[in-house]
Design a protein around this motif. Structure first.
Motif, PDB file in Angstrom:
ATOM      1  N   ASP A 210      -1.427  57.147  47.934  1.00  0.00           N
ATOM      2  CA  ASP A 210      -0.875  58.496  47.878  1.00  0.00           C
ATOM      3  C   ASP A 210       0.373  58.544  46.997  1.00  0.00           C
ATOM      4  O   ASP A 210       0.664  59.574  46.387  1.00  0.00           O
ATOM      5  CB  ASP A 210      -0.495  58.981  49.285  1.00  0.00           C
ATOM      6  CG  ASP A 210      -1.690  59.030  50.217  1.00  0.00           C
ATOM      7  OD1 ASP A 210      -2.746  59.541  49.788  1.00  0.00           O
ATOM      8  OD2 ASP A 210      -1.569  58.562  51.366  1.00  0.00           O
ATOM      9  N   ILE A 211       1.115  57.442  46.966  1.00  0.00           N
ATOM     10  CA  ILE A 211       2.367  57.368  46.204  1.00  0.00           C
ATOM     11  C   ILE A 211       2.424  56.049  45.458  1.00  0.00           C
ATOM     12  O   ILE A 211       2.142  54.988  46.035  1.00  0.00           O
ATOM     13  CB  ILE A 211       3.594  57.486  47.133  1.00  0.00           C
ATOM     14  CG1 ILE A 211       3.589  58.834  47.866  1.00  0.00           C
ATOM     15  CG2 ILE A 211       4.895  57.324  46.343  1.00  0.00           C
ATOM     16  CD1 ILE A 211       4.672  58.963  48.928  1.00  0.00           C
ATOM     17  N   MET A 237       1.820  61.339  44.297  1.00  0.00           N
ATOM     18  CA  MET A 237       3.094  61.321  43.574  1.00  0.00           C
ATOM     19  C   MET A 237       3.268  59.970  42.886  1.00  0.00           C
ATOM     20  O   MET A 237       2.868  58.931  43.429  1.00  0.00           O
ATOM     21  CB  MET A 237       4.264  61.556  44.531  1.00  0.00           C
ATOM     22  CG  MET A 237       4.300  62.926  45.182  1.00  0.00           C
ATOM     23  SD  MET A 237       5.790  63.161  46.231  1.00  0.00           S
ATOM     24  CE  MET A 237       5.361  62.141  47.649  1.00  0.00           C
ATOM     25  N   MET A 238       3.863  59.999  41.693  1.00  0.00           N
ATOM     26  CA  MET A 238       4.180  58.772  40.974  1.00  0.00           C
ATOM     27  C   MET A 238       5.642  58.818  40.530  1.00  0.00           C
ATOM     28  O   MET A 238       6.081  59.792  39.928  1.00  0.00           O
ATOM     29  CB  MET A 238       3.263  58.586  39.760  1.00  0.00           C
ATOM     30  CG  MET A 238       3.475  57.242  39.045  1.00  0.00           C
ATOM     31  SD  MET A 238       2.410  57.019  37.584  1.00  0.00           S
ATOM     32  CE  MET A 238       0.785  56.989  38.353  1.00  0.00           C
ATOM     33  N   HIS A 258      -2.957  61.572  30.923  1.00  0.00           N
ATOM     34  CA  HIS A 258      -3.749  61.277  32.118  1.00  0.00           C
ATOM     35  C   HIS A 258      -3.621  62.381  33.161  1.00  0.00           C
ATOM     36  O   HIS A 258      -3.892  62.157  34.348  1.00  0.00           O
ATOM     37  CB  HIS A 258      -3.319  59.933  32.712  1.00  0.00           C
ATOM     38  CG  HIS A 258      -3.699  58.746  31.871  1.00  0.00           C
ATOM     39  ND1 HIS A 258      -4.988  58.275  31.788  1.00  0.00           N
ATOM     40  CD2 HIS A 258      -2.960  57.948  31.055  1.00  0.00           C
ATOM     41  CE1 HIS A 258      -5.029  57.223  30.978  1.00  0.00           C
ATOM     42  NE2 HIS A 258      -3.810  57.013  30.512  1.00  0.00           N
ATOM     43  N   LEU A 259      -3.204  63.573  32.708  1.00  0.00           N
ATOM     44  CA  LEU A 259      -3.190  64.794  33.520  1.00  0.00           C
ATOM     45  C   LEU A 259      -2.175  64.759  34.654  1.00  0.00           C
ATOM     46  O   LEU A 259      -2.317  65.475  35.653  1.00  0.00           O
ATOM     47  CB  LEU A 259      -4.584  65.095  34.075  1.00  0.00           C
ATOM     48  CG  LEU A 259      -5.711  65.203  33.024  1.00  0.00           C
ATOM     49  CD1 LEU A 259      -7.027  65.511  33.696  1.00  0.00           C
ATOM     50  CD2 LEU A 259      -5.365  66.238  31.961  1.00  0.00           C
ATOM     51  N   LEU A 260      -1.142  63.935  34.512  1.00  0.00           N
ATOM     52  CA  LEU A 260      -0.047  63.962  35.465  1.00  0.00           C
ATOM     53  C   LEU A 260       0.938  65.053  35.064  1.00  0.00           C
ATOM     54  O   LEU A 260       1.196  65.273  33.877  1.00  0.00           O
ATOM     55  CB  LEU A 260       0.673  62.616  35.517  1.00  0.00           C
ATOM     56  CG  LEU A 260      -0.154  61.414  35.988  1.00  0.00           C
ATOM     57  CD1 LEU A 260       0.698  60.154  35.952  1.00  0.00           C
ATOM     58  CD2 LEU A 260      -0.708  61.636  37.388  1.00  0.00           C
ATOM     59  N   LYS A 275       9.659  61.713  38.228  1.00  0.00           N
ATOM     60  CA  LYS A 275       8.644  62.004  39.241  1.00  0.00           C
ATOM     61  C   LYS A 275       7.516  62.792  38.596  1.00  0.00           C
ATOM     62  O   LYS A 275       7.744  63.780  37.902  1.00  0.00           O
ATOM     63  CB  LYS A 275       9.242  62.811  40.401  1.00  0.00           C
ATOM     64  CG  LYS A 275       8.225  63.254  41.441  1.00  0.00           C
ATOM     65  CD  LYS A 275       8.879  64.143  42.506  1.00  0.00           C
ATOM     66  CE  LYS A 275       7.871  64.648  43.516  1.00  0.00           C
ATOM     67  NZ  LYS A 275       8.497  65.543  44.538  1.00  0.00           N
ATOM     68  N   PHE A 276       6.268  62.349  38.837  1.00  0.00           N
ATOM     69  CA  PHE A 276       5.078  63.048  38.358  1.00  0.00           C
ATOM     70  C   PHE A 276       4.159  63.345  39.528  1.00  0.00           C
ATOM     71  O   PHE A 276       4.141  62.616  40.532  1.00  0.00           O
ATOM     72  CB  PHE A 276       4.327  62.205  37.330  1.00  0.00           C
ATOM     73  CG  PHE A 276       5.036  62.035  36.019  1.00  0.00           C
ATOM     74  CD1 PHE A 276       4.800  62.918  34.969  1.00  0.00           C
ATOM     75  CD2 PHE A 276       5.942  61.007  35.822  1.00  0.00           C
ATOM     76  CE1 PHE A 276       5.454  62.766  33.759  1.00  0.00           C
ATOM     77  CE2 PHE A 276       6.605  60.850  34.630  1.00  0.00           C
ATOM     78  CZ  PHE A 276       6.361  61.734  33.581  1.00  0.00           C
TER      79      PHE A 276
END
Length: 278
Positions: A210-211, A237-238, A258-260, A275-276
């Protein structure tokens, strides 16, 4: 484990700021893995097997007319490292919420109290990138989230993630010394939901999180972004750090490829943590 030999460089930098930040960023790109800022500059460490005679030829700031930089270097065995940290490692408190200290420091009256014996591992909280990543973890909901701490160093971010309610957590580092140190620190902080893994992005195959927390450096982030995105759950979240403010365009470009979706930036002494959202 056989004793790993490190090469330690002692740099004197004038003017100190932003010279030290630029120097550390460039040294990170060149393969140096641990840094200690000093009153006159910085000390940087690289494993002897990764070192070569021309290692500093890649460091552009050494040829800059804006800064005066001198240096010396010598070999350092890991067995000397604990004593050095006891002399130089001061505790820190992030946003009056999270303390990061060594076992020989007194406990802080903070919500989160993390005990780290850093040895040669990167990630004590002192460096700007780790400090900002701690801030990101503190500000976001980690309750019952599956988490990857990529390039975990001491394991400090994985430990804080568990304290924030995350589970399960994978803490991954390719460096054997960081792997062993993270195991020690996970046990020291009584963590029950962290698996420490020795390896690189290849260990992420068929995993989902998830993260994702990745505090490494620009080159590795760019190289391994596809692997990170492939194991990030939808609406995940990344958090990325380990790079300089000037690196944001290239980092954002590969993330958006990559669509973040870019969400937030923290900045501290020219270092950034982004944060992405997936």
């Amino acid at each position: 484990m056989s004793n790993i030999i490190y090469i330690g460089y002692e740099f004197k930098v004038s003017p100190l700021q932003p010279g030290v930040e630029i120097l550390i960023a460039e040294l990170g790109y060149a393969g140096f893995e641990s840094f200690v800022e000093t009153e006159t500059g910085a000390t940087a460490y690289i494993q002897k097997e990764a070192w070569h005679d021309a290692i500093l030829e890649e460091i552009q700031i050494l040829d800059s007319d804006e800064f005066e930089i001198s240096y010396s270097f010598n070999e350092i065995e890991q067995t000397n490292w604990n004593e050095e940290w006891e002399k130089n490692f001061n505790p820190i408190v992030v946003d009056d919420i999270c303390a990061v200290r060594a076992p020989f420091h007194n406990k802080f009256d903070t919500e989160f109290d993390i005990i780290i014996e850093p040895k040669m591992s990167f990630g004590t909280g002192h460096h700007e990138t780790t400090h900002m990543m701690i801030q990101h973890v503190l500000k976001n909901d980690f309750t019952n989230k599956s988490v990857l701490d990529m390039g975990c160093g001491t394991g400090v971010l994985a430990i804080l993630a568990e304290m924030k309610g995350a589970q399960p957590i994978d803490a991954v580092d390719y460096d054997n010394w960081c792997y062993l140190n993270s195991l020690e620190n996970v046990e020291r902080n009584n963590c029950k939901h962290i698996s420490v893994i020795e390896g690189d992005a290849s260990v992420l195959e068929n995993k989902k999180y998830d993260i994702i927390i990745a505090n490494i450096n620009r080159n590795i982030l760019l190289q391994d972004m596809e692997a990170y995105v492939s194991c990030l759950n939808k609406k995940g979240m990344m958090f990325l750090s380990g790079f300089y403010n000037d690196d944001i365009p290239v980092i954002r470009a590969i993330c958006e490829k990559h669509l973040l979706k870019f969400e937030e930036k923290l900045e501290r002494n020219h270092w950034v943590a982004l944060k992405f959202l997936n």
